[in-house]
Design a protein around this motif. Structure first.
Motif, short mmCIF file in Angstrom:
data_model
loop_
_atom_site.label_atom_id
_atom_site.label_comp_id
_atom_site.label_asym_id
_atom_site.label_seq_id
_atom_site.Cartn_x
_atom_site.Cartn_y
_atom_site.Cartn_z
N UNK A 109 -107.59 97.34 74.09
CA UNK A 109 -108.04 96.39 75.11
C UNK A 109 -107.43 96.75 76.47
N UNK A 110 -106.13 97.12 76.46
CA UNK A 110 -105.47 97.48 77.72
C UNK A 110 -106.12 98.70 78.35
N UNK A 111 -106.43 99.68 77.52
CA UNK A 111 -107.04 100.90 78.06
C UNK A 111 -108.40 100.55 78.66
N UNK A 112 -109.14 99.77 77.90
CA UNK A 112 -110.47 99.39 78.37
C UNK A 112 -110.39 98.65 79.71
N UNK A 113 -109.45 97.70 79.80
CA UNK A 113 -109.27 96.96 81.06
C UNK A 113 -108.85 97.89 82.18
N UNK A 114 -107.95 98.82 81.87
CA UNK A 114 -107.44 99.72 82.91
C UNK A 114 -108.56 100.63 83.40
N UNK A 115 -109.45 101.05 82.50
CA UNK A 115 -110.59 101.89 82.91
C UNK A 115 -111.46 101.11 83.89
N UNK A 116 -111.72 99.86 83.53
CA UNK A 116 -112.56 99.04 84.42
C UNK A 116 -111.89 98.86 85.78
N UNK B 51 -105.05 114.47 92.69
CA UNK B 51 -106.33 115.19 92.72
C UNK B 51 -107.27 114.74 91.60
N UNK B 52 -106.76 113.95 90.67
CA UNK B 52 -107.60 113.46 89.57
C UNK B 52 -107.39 111.95 89.44
N UNK B 53 -107.85 111.20 90.42
CA UNK B 53 -107.50 109.77 90.47
C UNK B 53 -108.07 108.94 89.33
N UNK B 54 -109.02 109.49 88.60
CA UNK B 54 -109.60 108.69 87.51
C UNK B 54 -108.69 108.65 86.28
N UNK B 55 -107.70 109.57 86.26
CA UNK B 55 -106.85 109.67 85.06
C UNK B 55 -106.02 108.40 84.91
N UNK B 56 -105.93 107.91 83.65
CA UNK B 56 -105.11 106.72 83.37
C UNK B 56 -103.82 107.16 82.72
N UNK B 57 -102.70 106.58 83.16
CA UNK B 57 -101.41 106.91 82.58
C UNK B 57 -100.83 105.67 81.91
N UNK B 58 -100.53 105.81 80.63
CA UNK B 58 -99.95 104.68 79.90
C UNK B 58 -98.58 105.02 79.35
N UNK B 59 -97.63 104.14 79.56
CA UNK B 59 -96.31 104.28 78.92
C UNK B 59 -96.27 103.23 77.81
N UNK B 60 -96.17 103.70 76.57
CA UNK B 60 -96.15 102.76 75.45
C UNK B 60 -94.84 102.94 74.68
#
Ligand code: SAH
Ligand code: SF4
Ligand code: F3S
Length: 548
Positions: free
Chosen positions: A129-136, A88-97
């Motif tokens: 950089x990864x977050x930025x790329x993933x947002x794009x 229901x919130x497809x814009x959310x980014x999930x990162x496993x670090x």
């Protein structure tokens, strides 16, 4: 950022990723806690805002641990929850670090396509950089593994192989840390060594964190000074085997104005004796000399601690510095893992029980008031009742203030996983675990009881968990606003400036007492009234800072 679904057209110009909100949860060891602080500082500096409710966040990050399967299961269940939320919130980014990302690699994104980015602990400098790329990417049509952004160290151990030639970007991450007084409660970690060269057969850490490298002493002293200038009173030095720290100043390489970390060599002629520290050339900063340097050059630091010590190559030179310098806490976390020589050999620990006990005896000869803690793995492959009883015996002889007792958990990527059958049943593991806990509880109770009636110096860390719960459930806004509300003593009146606080002695013993939360971050004297197996209860004597 605008809500969208994958079927919507992406806006021509993506919104700046740096205006996003981030939720970050940390699992695992102190190394991960420090990594999370560095990640937070790095992302905050770029404009990201951190929030406490993951359901409100644009970016959800889990900084993970792989050391036992259970640690991983917790994260998988979180990842599952976020997967549902993302429907229901497809814009959310999930990162496993962190370590799990490194251990499981892109299997993770194959199994869990809701994971948008993976970043190993050796690549955290690349996270923005990864977050930025993933947002794009999330603004375009994306699907599964091809969209995930991945930075892993992999099997190449790039850092160690090319350290002399390429700038160590992780060093830059450590150097970029924030020294804002808002970021600590008077206590901070400083990493002295990254990675591990030991290859204990059960352990995933050398795989997830890579080969051992040592940070330049000048950077460490500078970091300690800046932390103390920002109000830090207590520093804990971090490394998987801190006593192996060494930096050859004659071989120091500078790149872009910064000294580079050095690859850990294995180490001088005393290797394997269990006795003295390794011997080095004259211009090498050893662990003993690093401790002394920090004490000498950071005079306003009240307490210096370190974890974890490896039971081999721990020499009298280190013990002498500790005994001579009251600001170094008389505490060693000295994981033994087993009381059976056969098990120690199969674990590739490189010492015997006799060598371990020799170190324990030397510690107590130099510092009769030192406290020790240990780690145990029970149910390692082929462990017999006899091996198990030998461990129970070692717990009695070691007189540890506490022990962390773990059931053996086979970890893919370790040599025990590949070569040894996990043949101790879970029932036996559980029983042995409980039996060892019972022995340790008895010892812990005696160790804690011996403090009753004494006055000891305590570093005040926080409001107690019980008190935090009470505050959270208190209905009045006033309690929430002030962060405290009532005395924990029966009969204490609401609005008094006391609450239940938690502190720690130099020997790492937990002390609970009532006091003003303004004492957090200070060292104070507490008279101990009663003891439970793992905690002392006392009362405030006076609140002037002392130096031990
Ligand atoms: N570098 C530290 C330990 C790091 S891991 C040292 O060598 O002492 C922390 C603890 O987790 C270890 O001491 C060990 O007791 C436990 N541990 C590591 N791998 C494990 C495994 N596969 N199963 C169960 N416990 C494990
Ligand atoms: Fe793991 Fe052994 Fe290294 Fe500790 S010393 S991190 S247990 S490999
Ligand atoms: Fe876990 Fe990695 Fe620390 S595996 S114990 S977070 S080094």
């Amino acid at each position: 950022m605008p809500q969208h679904t994958p079927t919507q057209t992406a806006p021509a110009t993506p919104p700046p990723s740096t205006s996003l909100t981030v939720f970050l949860e940390t699992f695992g060891c102190q190394m991960n806690v420090l990594d999370s602080q560095l990640v937070q500082g790095q992302l905050r500096g770029l404009g990201y805002r951190f929030i406490d409710d993951w359901k409100q966040a644009d970016v959800v990050l889990y900084n993970t641990c792989s050391v036992r399967e259970r640690a991983e299961q917790k994260v998988w269940s979180r990842v599952g929850e976020v997967g549902v939320h993302k429907k229901t919130h497809p814009h959310v980014l999930l990162g496993v670090i962190g370590c799990m990302a490194e251990r499981d690699g892109d299997n993770t994104v194959r199994k869990y396509p809701q994971v948008d980015l993976l970043c190993g602990p050796g690549e955290l400098d690349k996270l923005p950089m990864l977050i930025d790329n993933a947002v794009r990417t999330s603004l375009e049509d994306r699907g599964g593994i091809h969209a995930a952004k991945i930075a892993l160290q992999g099997d190449t151990h790039r850092r160690s192989a090319t350290l002399a030639a390429a700038e160590d970007k992780l060093e830059m991450l450590d150097l970029s840390r924030s020294f804002s007084p808002d970021d600590h409660n008077g206590s901070a970690y400083v990493r002295i060594t990254r990675g591990c060269n030991k290859f204990c057969t059960y352990c995933v850490v050398p795989k997830t964190r890579g080969a051992e490298v040592h940070r330049p002493p000048t950077h460490l002293i500078d970091e300690c000074k800046r932390l103390v200038d920002s109000g830090v009173k207590e520093i804990t030095l971090l490394g998987q085997t801190v006593n192996h720290y060494h930096y050859d100043n004659t071989q120091a390489v500078e790149l872009n104005g910064h000294l580079q970390p050095q690859i850990g060599t294995i180490i001088g002629p005393n290797r394997g004796t269990g006795g003295p520290s390794p011997t080095f050339g004259t211009d090498v900063t050893s662990f003993a000399s690093l401790l002394k340097k920090i004490c000498d050059e950071v005079p306003d630091l009240l307490r210096l601690r370190f974890v974890t010590s490896f039971p081999r190559d721990f020499g009298d030179d280190i013990l002498q510095v500790m005994a001579d310098e009251p600001r170094i806490c008389r505490y060693l976390h000295l994981p033994v893992q087993s009381g059976s020589d056969r098990m120690l050999k199969m674990m590739n620990r490189g010492y015997t029980v006799a060598q371990y006990m020799d170190l324990v005896d030397r510690v107590r000869a130099f510092m009769p008031d030192a406290e020790l803690a240990t780690d145990i793995i029970c149910g390692f492959p082929t462990e017999t009742e006899e091996d198990h009883l030998a461990t129970a015996d070692l717990l009695r002889r070691g007189r540890f203030k506490n022990s962390f007792i773990f059931k053996y958990s086979p970890r893919p990527g370790t040599s025990a996983y590949d070569r040894l059958k996990d043949d101790v049943t879970d029932t036996d593991k559980k029983r042995r675990n409980n039996e060892l806990l019972a022995v340790q509880n008895e010892v812990s109770a005696q160790v804690h009881q011996a403090y009753v009636g004494k006055t000891i110096s305590v570093f005040v860390e926080s409001i107690s968990a019980r008190e935090r719960k009470a505050i959270a459930s208190a209905s009045g806004a006033r309690g929430v606003e002030l962060g405290w509300e009532k005395s924990s003593e029966p009969g204490g009146s609401v609005g008094e400036l006391v609450t239940q606080l938690v502190g720690r002695t130099g020997g790492d013993i937990i002390v609970i007492f009532d006091g003003d939360p303004a004492l957090i971050g200070q060292i104070i004297d507490i008279k101990i009234r009663t003891a439970s197996p793992l905690t002392l209860f006392g009362e405030l004597i006076h609140s002037t800072a002392t130096t031990s």
